[in-house]
Design a protein around this motif. Structure first.
Motif, PDB file in Angstrom:
ATOM      1  N   GLN A  92       0.893  -1.299  -0.082  1.00 50.20           N
ATOM      2  CA  GLN A  92      -0.068  -0.121   0.025  1.00 50.20           C
ATOM      3  C   GLN A  92       0.871   1.233  -0.091  1.00 50.20           C
ATOM      4  O   GLN A  92       0.364   2.454  -0.134  1.00 50.20           O
ATOM      5  CB  GLN A  92      -0.881  -0.198   1.193  1.00 50.20           C
ATOM      6  CG  GLN A  92      -1.959  -1.110   1.295  1.00 50.20           C
ATOM      7  CD  GLN A  92      -2.959  -1.371   0.125  1.00 50.20           C
ATOM      8  OE1 GLN A  92      -3.280  -0.057  -0.368  1.00 50.20           O
ATOM      9  NE2 GLN A  92      -3.132  -2.273  -0.453  1.00 50.20           N
ATOM     10  N   LYS A  93       1.975   0.904   0.262  1.00 54.86           N
ATOM     11  CA  LYS A  93       3.129   2.372   0.190  1.00 54.86           C
ATOM     12  C   LYS A  93       3.473   2.826  -1.167  1.00 54.86           C
ATOM     13  O   LYS A  93       3.891   1.915  -2.012  1.00 54.86           O
ATOM     14  CB  LYS A  93       4.347   2.113   1.032  1.00 54.86           C
ATOM     15  CG  LYS A  93       3.793   1.559   2.437  1.00 54.86           C
ATOM     16  CD  LYS A  93       5.374   1.148   3.346  1.00 54.86           C
ATOM     17  CE  LYS A  93       4.910   0.970   4.721  1.00 54.86           C
ATOM     18  NZ  LYS A  93       6.253   0.463   5.607  1.00 54.86           N
ATOM     19  N   PRO A  94       3.326   4.027  -1.468  1.00 55.50           N
ATOM     20  CA  PRO A  94       3.553   4.410  -2.631  1.00 55.50           C
ATOM     21  C   PRO A  94       5.149   4.167  -2.932  1.00 55.50           C
ATOM     22  O   PRO A  94       5.305   3.814  -4.184  1.00 55.50           O
ATOM     23  CB  PRO A  94       3.251   5.882  -2.444  1.00 55.50           C
ATOM     24  CG  PRO A  94       2.413   6.094  -1.697  1.00 55.50           C
ATOM     25  CD  PRO A  94       2.743   4.901  -0.493  1.00 55.50           C
ATOM     26  N   GLU A  95       5.946   4.371  -2.150  1.00 57.59           N
ATOM     27  CA  GLU A  95       7.452   4.075  -2.398  1.00 57.59           C
ATOM     28  C   GLU A  95       7.802   2.777  -2.987  1.00 57.59           C
ATOM     29  O   GLU A  95       8.619   2.513  -3.697  1.00 57.59           O
ATOM     30  CB  GLU A  95       8.415   4.632  -1.385  1.00 57.59           C
ATOM     31  CG  GLU A  95       8.060   3.761   0.048  1.00 57.59           C
ATOM     32  CD  GLU A  95       6.970   4.498   0.894  1.00 57.59           C
ATOM     33  OE1 GLU A  95       6.928   4.143   1.894  1.00 57.59           O
ATOM     34  OE2 GLU A  95       6.175   5.021   0.415  1.00 57.59           O
ATOM     35  N   LYS A  96       7.086   1.794  -2.085  1.00 60.41           N
ATOM     36  CA  LYS A  96       7.195   0.208  -2.506  1.00 60.41           C
ATOM     37  C   LYS A  96       6.758   0.080  -3.812  1.00 60.41           C
ATOM     38  O   LYS A  96       7.056  -0.809  -4.705  1.00 60.41           O
ATOM     39  CB  LYS A  96       6.616  -0.484  -1.385  1.00 60.41           C
ATOM     40  CG  LYS A  96       7.098  -0.484   0.096  1.00 60.41           C
ATOM     41  CD  LYS A  96       8.500  -1.228  -0.311  1.00 60.41           C
ATOM     42  CE  LYS A  96       9.294  -1.401   1.294  1.00 60.41           C
ATOM     43  NZ  LYS A  96      10.508  -1.959   0.984  1.00 60.41           N
ATOM     44  N   GLN A  97       5.543   0.589  -4.273  1.00 55.33           N
ATOM     45  CA  GLN A  97       4.988   0.539  -5.788  1.00 55.33           C
ATOM     46  C   GLN A  97       5.702   0.992  -6.550  1.00 55.33           C
ATOM     47  O   GLN A  97       5.997   0.357  -7.685  1.00 55.33           O
ATOM     48  CB  GLN A  97       3.429   1.133  -5.697  1.00 55.33           C
ATOM     49  CG  GLN A  97       2.503   0.461  -4.695  1.00 55.33           C
ATOM     50  CD  GLN A  97       0.966   1.210  -4.925  1.00 55.33           C
ATOM     51  OE1 GLN A  97       0.958   2.344  -5.551  1.00 55.33           O
ATOM     52  NE2 GLN A  97       0.004   0.363  -4.385  1.00 55.33           N
ATOM     53  N   GLU A  99       9.084   1.293  -6.262  1.00 57.59           N
ATOM     54  CA  GLU A  99      10.270   0.329  -6.418  1.00 57.59           C
ATOM     55  C   GLU A  99       9.873  -0.930  -7.068  1.00 57.59           C
ATOM     56  O   GLU A  99      10.674  -1.550  -8.062  1.00 57.59           O
ATOM     57  CB  GLU A  99      10.589  -0.131  -4.939  1.00 57.59           C
ATOM     58  CG  GLU A  99      11.729  -0.970  -5.016  1.00 57.59           C
ATOM     59  CD  GLU A  99      12.294  -1.204  -3.412  1.00 57.59           C
ATOM     60  OE1 GLU A  99      13.066  -2.118  -3.210  1.00 57.59           O
ATOM     61  OE2 GLU A  99      11.674  -0.508  -2.552  1.00 57.59           O
ATOM     62  N   GLY A 100       8.435  -1.606  -7.003  1.00 52.89           N
ATOM     63  CA  GLY A 100       8.160  -2.523  -7.804  1.00 52.89           C
ATOM     64  C   GLY A 100       8.064  -2.137  -9.262  1.00 52.89           C
ATOM     65  O   GLY A 100       8.349  -2.897 -10.195  1.00 52.89           O
ATOM     66  N   LYS A 101       7.742  -1.151  -9.595  1.00 53.54           N
ATOM     67  CA  LYS A 101       7.634  -0.586 -11.114  1.00 53.54           C
ATOM     68  C   LYS A 101       9.192  -0.741 -11.784  1.00 53.54           C
ATOM     69  O   LYS A 101       9.467  -1.110 -12.743  1.00 53.54           O
ATOM     70  CB  LYS A 101       7.017   0.525 -11.236  1.00 53.54           C
ATOM     71  CG  LYS A 101       5.634   0.692 -11.129  1.00 53.54           C
ATOM     72  CD  LYS A 101       5.016   2.186 -11.272  1.00 53.54           C
ATOM     73  CE  LYS A 101       3.595   2.107 -10.758  1.00 53.54           C
ATOM     74  NZ  LYS A 101       3.000   3.361 -10.980  1.00 53.54           N
ATOM     75  N   GLU A 102      10.188  -0.276 -10.832  1.00 50.12           N
ATOM     76  CA  GLU A 102      11.614  -0.473 -11.268  1.00 50.12           C
ATOM     77  C   GLU A 102      11.922  -1.809 -11.416  1.00 50.12           C
ATOM     78  O   GLU A 102      12.854  -2.091 -12.254  1.00 50.12           O
ATOM     79  CB  GLU A 102      12.322   0.439 -10.194  1.00 50.12           C
ATOM     80  CG  GLU A 102      12.207   1.763  -9.987  1.00 50.12           C
ATOM     81  CD  GLU A 102      12.741   2.584 -11.540  1.00 50.12           C
ATOM     82  OE1 GLU A 102      13.803   2.195 -11.853  1.00 50.12           O
ATOM     83  OE2 GLU A 102      12.101   3.394 -11.662  1.00 50.12           O
ATOM     84  N   TYR A 103      11.491  -2.654 -10.660  1.00 47.33           N
ATOM     85  CA  TYR A 103      11.775  -4.138 -10.967  1.00 47.33           C
ATOM     86  C   TYR A 103      11.188  -4.737 -12.228  1.00 47.33           C
ATOM     87  O   TYR A 103      11.843  -5.286 -12.966  1.00 47.33           O
ATOM     88  CB  TYR A 103      11.024  -4.891  -9.763  1.00 47.33           C
ATOM     89  CG  TYR A 103      12.133  -4.761  -8.432  1.00 47.33           C
ATOM     90  CD1 TYR A 103      13.527  -5.145  -8.367  1.00 47.33           C
ATOM     91  CD2 TYR A 103      11.552  -4.657  -7.304  1.00 47.33           C
ATOM     92  CE1 TYR A 103      14.190  -5.359  -7.382  1.00 47.33           C
ATOM     93  CE2 TYR A 103      12.166  -4.621  -5.874  1.00 47.33           C
ATOM     94  CZ  TYR A 103      13.700  -4.954  -6.188  1.00 47.33           C
ATOM     95  OH  TYR A 103      14.336  -4.999  -5.177  1.00 47.33           O
ATOM     96  N   ILE A 104       9.904  -3.971 -12.595  1.00 49.96           N
ATOM     97  CA  ILE A 104       9.260  -4.558 -13.917  1.00 49.96           C
ATOM     98  C   ILE A 104      10.390  -4.124 -15.048  1.00 49.96           C
ATOM     99  O   ILE A 104      10.681  -4.778 -15.905  1.00 49.96           O
ATOM    100  CB  ILE A 104       7.894  -3.867 -13.983  1.00 49.96           C
ATOM    101  CG1 ILE A 104       7.089  -4.561 -12.940  1.00 49.96           C
ATOM    102  CG2 ILE A 104       7.403  -4.042 -15.302  1.00 49.96           C
ATOM    103  CD1 ILE A 104       6.894  -6.134 -13.010  1.00 49.96           C
ATOM    104  N   ASN A 105      10.729  -2.584 -14.912  1.00 52.28           N
ATOM    105  CA  ASN A 105      11.646  -2.298 -16.004  1.00 52.28           C
ATOM    106  C   ASN A 105      13.056  -3.141 -16.111  1.00 52.28           C
ATOM    107  O   ASN A 105      13.253  -3.213 -17.158  1.00 52.28           O
ATOM    108  CB  ASN A 105      11.899  -0.812 -15.783  1.00 52.28           C
ATOM    109  CG  ASN A 105      10.753   0.187 -15.909  1.00 52.28           C
ATOM    110  OD1 ASN A 105       9.861  -0.104 -16.660  1.00 52.28           O
ATOM    111  ND2 ASN A 105      10.759   1.166 -15.167  1.00 52.28           N
ATOM    112  N   GLN A 106      13.554  -3.565 -14.991  1.00 47.46           N
ATOM    113  CA  GLN A 106      14.650  -4.284 -14.911  1.00 47.46           C
ATOM    114  C   GLN A 106      14.370  -5.535 -15.673  1.00 47.46           C
ATOM    115  O   GLN A 106      15.189  -6.244 -16.268  1.00 47.46           O
ATOM    116  CB  GLN A 106      15.180  -4.427 -13.397  1.00 47.46           C
ATOM    117  CG  GLN A 106      16.710  -5.160 -13.502  1.00 47.46           C
ATOM    118  CD  GLN A 106      17.177  -5.240 -11.941  1.00 47.46           C
ATOM    119  OE1 GLN A 106      16.736  -4.550 -11.030  1.00 47.46           O
ATOM    120  NE2 GLN A 106      18.112  -5.930 -11.819  1.00 47.46           N
ATOM    121  N   ILE A 107      13.315  -6.161 -15.101  1.00 48.22           N
ATOM    122  CA  ILE A 107      12.898  -7.450 -15.697  1.00 48.22           C
ATOM    123  C   ILE A 107      12.903  -7.305 -17.314  1.00 48.22           C
ATOM    124  O   ILE A 107      13.181  -8.298 -17.965  1.00 48.22           O
ATOM    125  CB  ILE A 107      11.565  -8.038 -15.215  1.00 48.22           C
ATOM    126  CG1 ILE A 107      11.777  -8.358 -13.584  1.00 48.22           C
ATOM    127  CG2 ILE A 107      11.168  -9.354 -16.015  1.00 48.22           C
ATOM    128  CD1 ILE A 107      10.631  -8.591 -12.721  1.00 48.22           C
TER     129      ILE A 107
END
Length: 251
Positions: A92-97, A99-107
């Motif tokens: 639910q934390k915006p910063e974690k979300q 970070e999740g989008k950054e992981y998607i870009n890396q993937i």
């Protein structure tokens, strides 16, 4: 019949007989020449088939290693990134979300990089020096042993079949050093003279008794592969003092 007529007939028949012998000789030589041409053509066809078979085997082996590498990356690297992305995107934390989008870009970047290795186009896009440097860096990054590369750039221009064979022979030589030699240092030196280009693969590992090698050994197969590109494979090793492999390719 006079004596002169007898001599004339003798000379005539002698000439005819000699001409007949010469004709037989010429026909025999033509026949032998054609037979040799057929045999040479058959030998060339056999050499060509063996060369193509060797290259196909090399391509298949490199492709198999590539697929193994991709499977490992999908499981160990991309699988982990997907798990992290999933955890962060469900937060639910915006910063974690974010970070999740950054992981998607890396993937996405990792998958694109892996897709390029599914065929052998990368063989043409990379120099032999770059390939060797990558292999040595992988070994060093594991902490297994130290590595070193020195090159005069003499293998920068290679035909695809030459590069394929050299890549496979170098891979196998490095794999053998890792599996059996347990070295503290692996050195690859690339040099040349007016006649030959040379790659030396040297390790300070356990070494082995080369007299124990059989005709069916891996080293024999590497030697035969080098012969398909008109090169040579030489190996010296001393128990307890390491192994020295030399690959030579004429200009």
């Amino acid at each position: 019949m006079s004596e002169q007529e007898s001599q004339f007939l003798l000379i005539l028949f002698g000439g005819i007989f000699f001409a007949f012998l010469m004709s037989v000789f010429v026909v025999a030589m033509v026949f032998i020449h054609r037979q040799r041409q057929v045999q040479n053509r058959q030998k060339l066809d056999q050499i060509r088939v063996e060369h193509e078979k060797t290259l196909l085997n090399v391509e298949n082996e490199i492709q198999q290693e590539t697929l193994t590498h991709i499977g490992r990356e999908l499981h160990d690297n991309i699988g982990q990134l997907l798990s992290l992305a999933k955890l962060n995107l469900h937060s639910q934390k915006p910063e974690k979300q974010a970070e999740g989008k950054e992981y998607i870009n890396q993937i996405i970047k990792e998958v694109r990089a892996l897709s390029k290795t599914l065929n052998l186009d990368w063989v043409e896009s990379i120099s032999l020096d770059e390939f060797i440097q990558q292999q040595l860096e992988k070994i060093k990054s594991t902490g297994y042993c130290e590595t070193s590369l020195s090159s005069d750039g003499s293998f920068l221009e290679l035909k695809k079949d030459q590069k394929l064979v050299l890549i496979r022979v170098i891979q196998e030589s490095l794999n053998n050093a890792i599996k059996h030699a347990h070295p503290e240092l692996i050195i690859i030196q690339i040099s040349s003279n007016q006649a030959f280009r040379k790659i030396e693969i040297i390790d300070d590992g356990a070494g082995f008794d080369i007299t124990q090698q059989t005709s069916g050994s891996g080293m024999f197969n590497l030697k035969k592969r080098m012969e398909t590109i008109n090169g040579s494979f030489n190996l010296t090793s001393v128990v307890g003092k390491g192994t020295h492999i030399t690959l030579e390719l004429p200009f």
